[in-house]
Enzyme design. Structure first.
Site, short mmCIF file in Angstrom:
data_model
loop_
_atom_site.label_atom_id
_atom_site.label_comp_id
_atom_site.label_asym_id
_atom_site.label_seq_id
_atom_site.Cartn_x
_atom_site.Cartn_y
_atom_site.Cartn_z
N ASP A 1 0.85 -1.19 0.00
CA ASP A 1 0.00 0.00 0.00
C ASP A 1 0.88 1.24 0.00
OD1 ASP A 1 -2.39 1.37 -0.04
OD2 ASP A 1 -2.62 1.38 2.14
N HIS B 1 -3.92 13.92 1.03
CA HIS B 1 -4.09 12.99 2.15
C HIS B 1 -2.87 13.05 3.08
CE1 HIS B 1 -5.13 9.43 4.45
NE2 HIS B 1 -4.00 8.85 4.12
N GLU C 1 -10.64 3.56 3.92
CA GLU C 1 -9.80 4.40 3.06
C GLU C 1 -10.18 4.11 1.62
OE1 GLU C 1 -5.65 3.77 4.06
OE2 GLU C 1 -5.76 5.24 5.71
N GLU D 1 -9.43 3.80 -2.01
CA GLU D 1 -8.17 3.60 -2.75
C GLU D 1 -8.43 2.92 -4.09
OE1 GLU D 1 -4.73 2.31 -0.74
OE2 GLU D 1 -5.43 2.90 1.26
N ASP E 1 -9.28 0.14 2.19
CA ASP E 1 -8.24 -0.25 3.14
C ASP E 1 -8.76 0.09 4.54
OD1 ASP E 1 -5.90 -0.78 4.49
OD2 ASP E 1 -4.91 1.07 3.88
N ARG F 1 -7.88 3.48 13.55
CA ARG F 1 -7.07 4.68 13.81
C ARG F 1 -6.50 4.72 15.22
NH1 ARG F 1 -5.91 5.67 8.75
NH2 ARG F 1 -7.69 6.33 7.50
N GLN G 1 -3.58 2.45 15.18
CA GLN G 1 -2.53 3.03 14.32
C GLN G 1 -1.74 4.12 15.06
OE1 GLN G 1 -4.15 4.54 10.65
NE2 GLN G 1 -2.16 5.04 9.77
N LYS H 1 -3.95 -2.22 10.14
CA LYS H 1 -4.30 -2.43 8.73
C LYS H 1 -4.43 -3.90 8.35
CE LYS H 1 -3.47 1.94 7.36
NZ LYS H 1 -4.35 2.76 6.54
N THR I 1 -8.94 -6.00 4.03
CA THR I 1 -8.90 -5.07 2.90
C THR I 1 -9.90 -5.60 1.87
OG1 THR I 1 -6.53 -4.80 3.30
CG2 THR I 1 -7.37 -3.98 1.19
N GLU J 1 -9.92 12.17 7.94
CA GLU J 1 -9.81 13.49 7.33
C GLU J 1 -11.18 14.17 7.21
OE1 GLU J 1 -7.24 13.74 3.56
OE2 GLU J 1 -7.55 11.62 3.92
MN MN Z 1 -4.18 2.80 2.87
#
Ligand code: MN
Length: 442
Positions: free
Chosen positions: A140, A147, A212, A214, A246, A250, A253, A266, A270, A384
């Site tokens: 990834d 971002h 996410e 993607e 993805d 948080r 993370q 992560k 996915t 975000e």
């Molecule tokens: Mn990602």
């Protein structure tokens, strides 16, 4: 010349000619399907509301004289990897043949024989879709300037973008073992987090679950160990694109990411859309690679290609809560972006990934990183979009979201449209958040 994207082409499969259809004859994306009551997996091509069964096509001799014996054998496989390994010339030969078989102005036995018709075409409503290929490795990247700047500014307000970011496409090695096809429920993971004052750690279901938005790239022949793929050869090694979610924890993370980057935040899941839209189908929507800012560092040679390209690919994220689905309320649009907004291109990521001689193999994937644009509504994840939960979004049932709740369905869609080209779509990449389980030892 690529005649298969001619906007004037029509198919004798009527559903493919509807203006809003994701899978007109100009698209022809690849997937893997099984028919109800039969576990056998077969390679299929989406056309209108049908799937074209590639193995049946081979067995009935429709590819004889048009595609190599290797291609015919690869298309009879239970996975797409062998076909991916054959390379661009073989991919194009098959695409051209399939396009002509499905064209309304080509009288062919496939069209006119009821038996052959039934053997080769099955309703999408009657099939189960699987991941098209066995994914050996998944990487990834982090290729959106918006971002990277947004997320960086939350954690390092004075220094959002680290010095390497505009010099190389930053990435990490992900987990292929937890990549699943659209429609698979995503169980809320548990993980270790730390209290706000940094004093106390605890373990339990994650609280800040995010998506996410993607785009992922499917690798074709790839490279042997010790050889790199020059950026100018990227097209020979890239088969196509898929949409990707993805899923990210948080709170996990934030605690674990230093110094080696994301790990358990992560690795639990996915989601990929079921169809691979090929680069041949995307040709009408290719745009020049992004311009660098005047103050940006000059790319080193191995990341520079005068013919580099992006794709004008529209992307949306919608969320539907369990209550909304029960009440028949439409999903709420929460993000709207475009893949062409990315700073690093798929060719640059490929060249950089293999620049050490790291081998990529047929069916490997690498992803763009969260696709975020300049505007608030084009931010591609809730971190975000709600600015760490400070500005919750409101769903169609009046409930608020800072992060995902159990029962929420996240739906990613993508499509390309342009003057002078036929619109093509990707098909949805979706998943419902399921409540956390107590992990059981096996
Ligand atoms: Mn990602």
């Amino acid at each position: 010349m690529n005649t298969t994207t001619d906007p004037n082409l029509k198919s004798w499969i009527e559903s493919a000619n509807a203006p809003e259809c994701d899978f007109p004859i100009q698209n022809l994306p690849y997937g893997l399907f099984s028919r109800s009551g039969d576990d056998t997996r077969r390679i299929g091509i989406a056309i209108g509301d049908r799937v074209l069964d590639c193995r049946a096509l081979v067995e009935l001799g429709h590819l004889d004289g048009h595609c190599s014996p290797e291609a015919r054998c690869a298309l009879s496989s239970h996975r797409l990897n062998e076909f991916l390994g054959l390379g661009r010339e073989e991919w194009r030969a098959v695409r051209e043949r399939v396009s002509s078989l499905l064209r309304s102005d080509m009288p062919e036995s496939l069209k006119d024989s009821a038996d052959q018709h039934d053997a080769c075409l099955v309703a999408q409503a009657d099939v189960t879709l699987h991941l098209p290929m066995e994914i050996g490795d998944y990487t990834d990247f982090y290729a959106s300037l918006h971002h990277a700047t947004n997320v960086g500014s939350m954690f390092r307000p004075d220094n959002p973008l680290l010095p390497n970011w505009k010099n190389l496409p930053v990435g990490y090695h992900g987990r292929s073992s937890s990549v699943v096809v659209s429609g698979t429920p995503m169980v809320r993971p548990s993980g270790q987090t730390v209290s706000a004052d940094g004093e106390e750690t605890s373990f339990g279901p994650v609280r800040l679950l995010d998506y996410e938005l993607e785009v992922t790239f499917v690798v074709g022949p790839g490279n042997p160990m010790g050889r790199r793929i020059p950026i100018e050869e990227a097209r020979e090694h890239l088969f196509g694109l898929m949409l990707m979610n993805d899923w990210s924890a948080r709170d996990v993370q934030k605690w674990e990411y230093q110094p080696l980057g994301p790990f358990n935040a992560k690795n639990f899941g996915t989601t990929l859309s079921p169809w691979i839209v090929t680069l041949d189908a995307l040709e009408p929507f290719m745009v020049p690679g992004p311009r660098r800012g005047e103050d940006d560092p000059t790319n080193l040679d191995y990341l520079t290609w005068a013919d580099d390209f992006g794709v004008d690919l529209n992307l949306t994220v919608e969320i539907s809560s369990e209550g909304m689905r029960e009440q028949g309320i439409d999903p709420t649009l929460v993000s709207r972006g475009n893949y062409a907004d990315m700073y690093w291109t798929m060719s640059q990521m490929l060249a950089h990934h293999t620049s050490t001689g790291c081998p990529l193999r047929p069916g490997d994937i690498y992803a763009s990183g969260t696709v975020s644009g300049e505007t608030e509504d084009s931010r591609g994840c809730l971190l975000e979009r709600t600015w760490r939960g400070q500005h919750p979004i409101t769903l169609g049932d009046g409930t608020e979201r800072k992060f995902l709740q159990d029962g929420d369905e996240v739906i990613i869609n993508g499509w390309c449209e342009r003057e002078g080209a036929r619109r093509i779509g990707f098909g949805a990449c979706s998943g419902v958040v399921a409540p956390a389980l107590e992990p059981v030892a096996t």
